[in-house]
Design a protein around this motif. Structure first.
Motif, short mmCIF file in Angstrom:
data_model
loop_
_atom_site.label_atom_id
_atom_site.label_comp_id
_atom_site.label_asym_id
_atom_site.label_seq_id
_atom_site.Cartn_x
_atom_site.Cartn_y
_atom_site.Cartn_z
N PHE A 75 0.27 -0.77 -2.74
CA PHE A 75 1.58 -0.37 -2.81
C PHE A 75 2.00 -0.46 -4.39
CE2 PHE A 75 6.16 -2.48 -2.34
CZ PHE A 75 6.63 -1.32 -2.13
N ALA A 76 2.00 -1.48 -4.86
CA ALA A 76 2.11 -1.53 -6.45
C ALA A 76 1.59 -0.34 -7.16
CB ALA A 76 1.83 -2.91 -7.18
N VAL A 77 0.74 0.20 -7.01
CA VAL A 77 -0.19 1.19 -7.95
C VAL A 77 0.88 2.49 -7.45
CG1 VAL A 77 -1.88 3.01 -8.05
CG2 VAL A 77 -2.25 0.59 -8.19
N LEU A 78 1.07 2.78 -6.14
CA LEU A 78 2.02 3.95 -5.70
C LEU A 78 3.50 3.97 -6.64
CD1 LEU A 78 0.99 4.02 -2.17
CD2 LEU A 78 1.17 6.04 -3.37
N VAL A 79 4.03 2.67 -6.49
CA VAL A 79 5.45 2.47 -7.00
C VAL A 79 5.22 2.76 -8.75
CG1 VAL A 79 7.25 1.13 -7.55
CG2 VAL A 79 6.20 1.17 -5.46
N LEU A 80 4.32 2.11 -9.26
CA LEU A 80 3.94 2.48 -10.83
C LEU A 80 3.84 3.86 -11.15
CD1 LEU A 80 1.73 -0.61 -11.61
CD2 LEU A 80 3.93 -0.32 -12.44
N LEU A 81 3.09 4.58 -10.10
CA LEU A 81 3.02 6.04 -10.44
C LEU A 81 4.26 6.86 -10.40
CD1 LEU A 81 -0.70 6.52 -8.81
CD2 LEU A 81 -0.15 7.10 -11.18
N LEU A 82 4.93 6.07 -9.17
CA LEU A 82 6.31 7.19 -9.09
C LEU A 82 6.93 7.03 -10.04
CD1 LEU A 82 7.86 8.33 -6.35
CD2 LEU A 82 8.88 6.10 -5.80
N LEU A 83 7.01 5.77 -10.95
CA LEU A 83 7.96 5.57 -12.02
C LEU A 83 7.50 6.28 -13.39
CD1 LEU A 83 9.32 2.04 -11.82
CD2 LEU A 83 10.10 3.98 -10.66
N THR A 84 6.17 6.76 -13.51
CA THR A 84 5.94 7.59 -14.29
C THR A 84 6.11 8.89 -14.31
OG1 THR A 84 3.57 7.78 -13.49
CG2 THR A 84 3.95 5.85 -14.90
N PRO A 85 5.96 9.61 -15.36
CA PRO A 85 6.15 11.21 -15.41
C PRO A 85 5.42 11.84 -14.04
CG PRO A 85 5.76 10.64 -17.61
CD PRO A 85 5.41 9.33 -16.85
N VAL A 86 4.27 11.42 -13.71
CA VAL A 86 3.65 11.94 -12.41
C VAL A 86 4.51 11.86 -11.24
CG1 VAL A 86 1.77 11.46 -10.71
CG2 VAL A 86 1.37 10.77 -13.08
N GLY A 87 5.62 10.99 -11.26
CA GLY A 87 6.41 10.72 -10.04
C GLY A 87 7.42 12.27 -9.86
N LEU B 179 9.53 -7.63 -5.07
CA LEU B 179 10.30 -7.14 -6.12
C LEU B 179 9.74 -5.83 -6.73
CD1 LEU B 179 9.60 -10.39 -8.60
CD2 LEU B 179 11.51 -9.66 -7.28
N VAL B 180 8.87 -5.32 -6.36
CA VAL B 180 7.99 -4.08 -6.49
C VAL B 180 9.07 -2.97 -5.73
CG1 VAL B 180 6.12 -2.55 -6.03
CG2 VAL B 180 5.78 -4.69 -6.71
N TYR B 181 9.21 -3.48 -4.34
CA TYR B 181 10.23 -2.65 -3.53
C TYR B 181 11.65 -2.35 -4.32
CZ TYR B 181 11.32 -0.58 1.01
OH TYR B 181 11.55 0.19 2.25
N ALA B 182 12.11 -3.50 -4.55
CA ALA B 182 13.52 -3.63 -5.11
C ALA B 182 13.31 -2.76 -6.58
CB ALA B 182 13.82 -5.05 -5.40
N GLY B 183 12.40 -3.10 -7.19
CA GLY B 183 12.40 -2.22 -8.53
C GLY B 183 12.19 -0.83 -8.29
N MET B 184 11.45 -0.43 -7.18
CA MET B 184 11.37 1.00 -7.04
C MET B 184 12.60 1.57 -6.64
SD MET B 184 9.21 2.95 -3.98
CE MET B 184 10.25 2.18 -2.40
N ASN B 185 13.37 1.02 -5.94
CA ASN B 185 14.75 1.44 -5.46
C ASN B 185 15.63 1.52 -6.60
OD1 ASN B 185 13.81 2.02 -2.80
ND2 ASN B 185 14.34 -0.20 -2.23
N THR B 186 15.69 1.03 -7.58
CA THR B 186 16.51 0.98 -8.80
C THR B 186 15.80 1.30 -10.00
OG1 THR B 186 15.95 -1.49 -9.21
CG2 THR B 186 18.06 -0.78 -8.07
N TYR B 187 14.72 1.91 -10.05
CA TYR B 187 13.90 2.53 -11.03
C TYR B 187 13.75 1.43 -12.22
CZ TYR B 187 12.86 7.20 -9.49
OH TYR B 187 12.54 8.06 -8.82
N PHE B 188 13.37 0.26 -11.80
CA PHE B 188 13.56 -1.14 -12.77
C PHE B 188 12.01 -1.24 -13.29
CE2 PHE B 188 15.00 -5.57 -13.51
CZ PHE B 188 14.93 -5.42 -14.80
N LYS B 189 11.62 -0.39 -14.35
CA LYS B 189 10.09 -0.61 -14.73
C LYS B 189 9.72 -1.73 -14.88
CE LYS B 189 10.38 4.26 -16.59
NZ LYS B 189 10.26 5.10 -17.75
#
Lengths: 223, 226
Positions: A75-87, B179-189
């Motif tokens: 899950f963390a890897v998915l979100v990290l990738l989502l926030l990079t330009p790949v997203g 924290l990951v989930y909340a950070g995803m929704n707010t784009y909090f890198k």
């Protein structure tokens, strides 16, 4: 059990099966993601594993990469990738994450399989004048096939699971039915989606099991 | 335009010291929840797995069904597993723990059973010849000899549990996953990266800790290797 009947009603409603958010479309997405990523990861991992196994190099890497892969949360890897330009790239994060998590079991199993080939057989083949390439394709590869296929099976099951989690990060697939259910606070939809995912995963596992039993005896794993 | 504070938080950078210092409480709470969920799940899993493995070893016919059941449980994707438990437990920490227990069962039972089966028949017979009853045989001969395999399973189960806890964010009990989930929704890198790295660090620390325990309680394996 009211939840059970409500879940059954959800599944029996044809409106839930059609359309872009319907079960059939999500199932197709899930299947497509799994197959495409399985092929991609095999193309990436197997040649490397076969060459490393043949040469007997990089064993520590090939074996430990599986343990490392387990420690990294999907899950963390998915979100990290989502926030990079790949997203910005549609299903990009999902595909990259899926491949990343399918490669370790493929690599480890194929490598271990290659190294597990009886050294006596390898020496006999060399004694008969086989070149390195012949040795690899005609001796080591066929003999390591059971373990290699076991790796493919683990990777496939892993892919189905990862594609489900991808829904949490906005990816497509059957997991979307579950996440949509959570957003609607609809327990029947959540359970129905989970049942579909579970059945899909078990079918994939069962398919490999049947393929293994029907396969030629020398390709069967001694599991 | 008002001058926004020009720190790494405002610039939404991946690595941010200000995040660490300003959100220390939140991070600590998430880590504690993560550790609680993981350790509770693994301990319950162990408590269920040991009798299951011993029974499966004692009665050969039970081994097949037990292994098949745990394999089926392990095949079900984590998100689906948590969702299937929703009608039973609702949105609770219990749901996450129950899901994790089911996963750790597979790894623990499989390894324990392999360890018990690997005890040489001669060893068993020697113990019987010395007058050991079945319970004493199990507790003082078979289980200790199965320890290395069991510990290997425990390490894999723990590391997997640490990473699977994050999926619990779907019901609001995911430790660092929240924290990951909340950070995803707010784009909090910074939040996503920090929580992810902490999660991996916990997994590594737990693995090393269990490796240390394994060395302490099975000194004979070291002597054999040296």
């Amino acid at each position: 059990m009211s939840t059970l009947t409500a879940t059954w009603d959800w599944l029996a409603d044809p409106a839930h099966w059609s359309g872009d958010n319907g079960v059939w479309h999500r199932l197709l997405q899930h299947l497509l993601l799994t197959v495409v990523c399985l092929v991609l990861s095999c193309l990436l991992a197997l040649p490397v594993a076969l060459v490393l196994g043949h040469l007997g190099r990089g064993g520590a890497l090939a074996v430990n990469i599986s343990n490392a892969g387990r420690a990294v949360p999907t899950f963390a890897v998915l979100v990290l990738l989502l926030l990079t330009p790949v997203g910005n790239w549609g299903e990009g994060p999902t595909v990259v994450a899926l491949v990343l998590f399918a490669v370790p079991p493929l690599l480890t199993n194929a490598y271990v399989g290659m190294r597990g080939v009886d050294r006596g057989v390898v020496q006999a083949a060399r004694g008969m004048g086989m070149t390195g390439r012949q040795l690899m394709f005609h001796v080591e590869l066929p003999l390591s096939l059971p373990l290699l296929m076991n790796g493919v099976r683990i990777a496939a099951v892993q892919l189905v699971a990862t594609a489900t989690i991808a829904a949490l990060a906005g990816g497509g697939g059957l997991g979307r039915i579950i996440t949509a259910g959570f957003n609607l606070a609809s327990t029947p939809q959540v359970v129905a989606g989970a049942l579909l995912v579970a059945v899909f995963a078990l079918l994939v596992e069962g398919g490999f099991e049947i393929a293994e039993r029907l396969g030629p005896a020398w390709a069967r794993g001694g599991r | 335009m008002t001058a926004a504070p020009d720190d790494c938080l405002a610039r939404n950078e991946w690595i941010c010291g200000a995040y660490l210092s300003s959100r220390r409480g939140i991070l600590l709470d998430a880590v504690v929840q993560h550790l609680q969920l993981t350790s509770l799940a693994v301990l319950i899993g162990l408590a269920v797995a040991v009798p299951l493995a011993v029974l499966a070893r004692r009665w050969g016919w039970a081994a097949g069904p037990v292994l098949a059941l745990t394999t089926i449980l392990y095949t079900i994707p984590s998100l689906a597993m948590f969702s299937l438990l929703l009608p039973l437990y609702g949105l609770s920490a219990t749901l996450v723990v129950a899901g994790l227990v089911l996963y750790s069962l597979t790894l623990l039972v499989r390894n324990l059973l392999a360890g018990l089966r690997a005890v040489p028949e001669e060893t068993r017979q020697a113990a019987r010849g010395l007058g050991y009853g079945p319970i004493r045989l199990l507790l003082t001969v078979e289980l200790p000899l199965a320890l290395p395999a069991a510990m290997a399973g425990l390490r894999i189960a723990t590391v997997s549990a640490v990473s699977l806890v994050t999926v619990g964010a779907i019901v609001g009990y995911g430790g660092l996953g929240n924290l990951v989930y909340a950070g995803m929704n707010t784009y909090f890198k910074a939040q996503v990266l920090t929580a992810s790295v902490l999660c991996v660090l916990i997994a590594i620390a737990a693995d090393l800790l269990l490796l240390g325990v394994q060395r302490l309680i099975t000194p004979w394996t070291r002597a054999a290797r040296a």
